[in-house]
Design an enzyme around this catalytic site. Structure first.
Site, short mmCIF file in Angstrom:
data_model
loop_
_atom_site.label_atom_id
_atom_site.label_comp_id
_atom_site.label_asym_id
_atom_site.label_seq_id
_atom_site.Cartn_x
_atom_site.Cartn_y
_atom_site.Cartn_z
N GLY A 177 -3.14 8.93 4.39
CA GLY A 177 -2.53 7.80 5.07
C GLY A 177 -1.41 8.25 6.00
N VAL A 178 -0.88 7.31 6.78
CA VAL A 178 0.13 7.67 7.77
C VAL A 178 1.45 8.07 7.12
CG1 VAL A 178 0.89 5.27 8.09
CG2 VAL A 178 1.22 6.93 9.93
N SER A 228 2.18 9.60 4.19
CA SER A 228 2.21 10.97 3.67
C SER A 228 2.00 11.99 4.79
CB SER A 228 1.17 11.15 2.57
OG SER A 228 -0.14 10.90 3.04
N CYS A 253 -7.73 0.87 -6.15
CA CYS A 253 -8.67 1.82 -5.56
C CYS A 253 -9.99 1.92 -6.31
CB CYS A 253 -8.02 3.20 -5.42
SG CYS A 253 -7.54 3.97 -6.99
N MET A 263 -4.80 14.59 -4.58
CA MET A 263 -5.35 14.48 -5.93
C MET A 263 -6.68 13.75 -5.85
SD MET A 263 -1.80 13.44 -7.86
CE MET A 263 -2.14 14.18 -9.47
N CYS A 279 -0.20 4.99 -12.57
CA CYS A 279 -0.64 6.16 -11.80
C CYS A 279 0.56 7.01 -11.37
CB CYS A 279 -1.44 5.71 -10.59
SG CYS A 279 -2.23 7.07 -9.68
#
Length: 395
Positions: free
Chosen positions: A32-33, A35, A219, A54, A122
């Site tokens: 994604g933008v 990270s 997800c 991961m 998570c």
């Protein structure tokens, strides 16, 4: 033909002190933008960055799961961004840990009549536990992520987590379970930026994720959560009862399909009456409903507590946030120990759902949190269900 690397971007993030120039950091990259920009900023500031993603998706990944984040396509994009930034990239296999720590407990919580938040789990069990261990194995001093959280050092030199500068994107709610001793080793480069600026940096840098849409859904769940739960937990017919009288007012196929505060889709006999789910009892397979006031909580109890400060320093008056998208409210600490805490709200709160997180704050500072447990209710004596009317045969 070689391409000259893009010029460093000037951002609002402060320069790294000379003492840590070249310090190794493991940067979690999701494709994604946020990270992506995190990796770029760290590289610009002189860190020795190692990009890592991961892997959570199984070999038999279902359609419409792991599509936006944590997907094979996202892994490809993260690797491409790492090449653009000029850092190595590794795909780390955490499928087994994800199933054990996230998917399994998610279903177990629904079977217990609770409403889980897998993103909190998570971050706690995988990203800031397993990933920190991996960072140490790779000789990294820090782990960095694209969370909108501010890393602040107080007057004593201790690291605190504060709300991100973009109030619409603040993600401290998800990080209350971070181990206290891990705080000094976690970096949040975009925590002092607003989302539009992060996208601007990505555009200036030419990063291929600059315009990538954000992930909103769970997800690993394809479609609706109720459908996913129905696939994995058996349906069991039971009664919906009125909390004031014990009267049967409807039927259901399992407490796992309901959450506190719910008023739609109840299928009550008297459908014109506005009713909310106020209590779930999987033991008797009963859904209890009542009016709006029956769903007001004057306080809460939480278990599995984690504190980001010494317990003796926990203030007696603080703020608590009981859902990600709701504002924090003032509360008084009735009791707190290493296992959990009890709070009294300054004003009653609607539908505080067991299984969700109660996250503690002092102003912008994240203090910790715990998992909300249910009220101990005095339930009315259940009335016998109405007799089924015999079928009428027309001659």
């Amino acid at each position: 033909m070689t391409t000259a690397p893009p010029a460093p971007v000037t951002s609002a993030f402060p320069a790294v002190p000379e003492a840590v120039q070249g310090e190794r950091v493991l940067c979690a990259m999701s494709g994604g933008v946020d990270s992506s920009v995190t990796a770029a900023l760290l590289k610009d500031q002189g860190y020795q960055v190692i990009g890592a993603m991961m892997r959570f998706w199984p070999d038999d990944k279902r359609v419409d799961t792991f599509d936006t984040c944590c997907s094979p396509d996202a892994a490809y994009e993260a690797r491409r961004v790492a090449e653009q930034v000029g850092v190595p990239f590794y795909l780390l296999d955490y499928r087994e840990q994800f199933q054990r720590h996230i998917v399994g407990p998610f279903l177990d919580e629904y079977s217990r009549g609770r409403t889980p938040n897998p993103c909190v789990n998570c971050n706690t069990k995988v990203k800031f536990d397993e990933l920190v261990k991996k960072a140490k194995m790779l000789g990294c001093r820090y782990v960095a992520t694209g969370h909108y959280v501010k890393r602040v050092e107080n007057a004593r030199g201790e690291v605190e987590f504060h709300r991100g500068d973009d109030p619409r994107k603040d993600q401290t709610y998800f990080l209350w379970g971070t181990p206290k001793d891990a705080l000094p080793f976690i970096l949040f480069p975009v925590g002092e930026l607003e989302k539009p600026r992060v996208r601007e940096i990505a555009e200036e840098r030419g990063l291929l994720t600059a315009r990538k849409p954000e992930s909103q859904n769970i997800c690993f769940v394809p479609g609706k959560v109720q459908d996913f739960v129905a696939e994995h937990l058996p349906q069991m017919q039971g009664y919906i009862r009125e909390i004031a009288t014990g009267e049967v007012v409807g039927e259901h196929l399992g407490t796992q399909f309901y959450t506190l505060g719910q008023k739609k889709g109840l299928g009550l006999y008297q459908s014109h009456r506005v009713r909310h789910v106020v209590h779930l009892d999987p033991g008797s397979n009963t859904v209890w409903v009542g009016d709006h006031d029956d769903c007001l909580w004057t306080g809460l109890k939480a278990a599995g507590a984690n504190y980001l400060l010494d317990l003796a320093e926990l203030p007696g008056e603080l703020e608590v946030q009981v859902r990600y998208r709701t504002a924090p409210v003032k509360a008084r600490v009735v009791h707190a120990d290493e296992h959990g805490f009890e709070l009294e709200f300054a004003e009653p709160q609607f539908a505080v759902a067991p299984g969700q997180s109660a996250v503690l704050y002092a102003g912008p500072r994240l203090l910790g949190g715990g998992l909300i447990v249910d009220h101990v209710r005095t339930l009315p004596t259940p009335q016998a269900p109405p007799k089924k009317r015999p079928a009428v045969t027309l001659s």
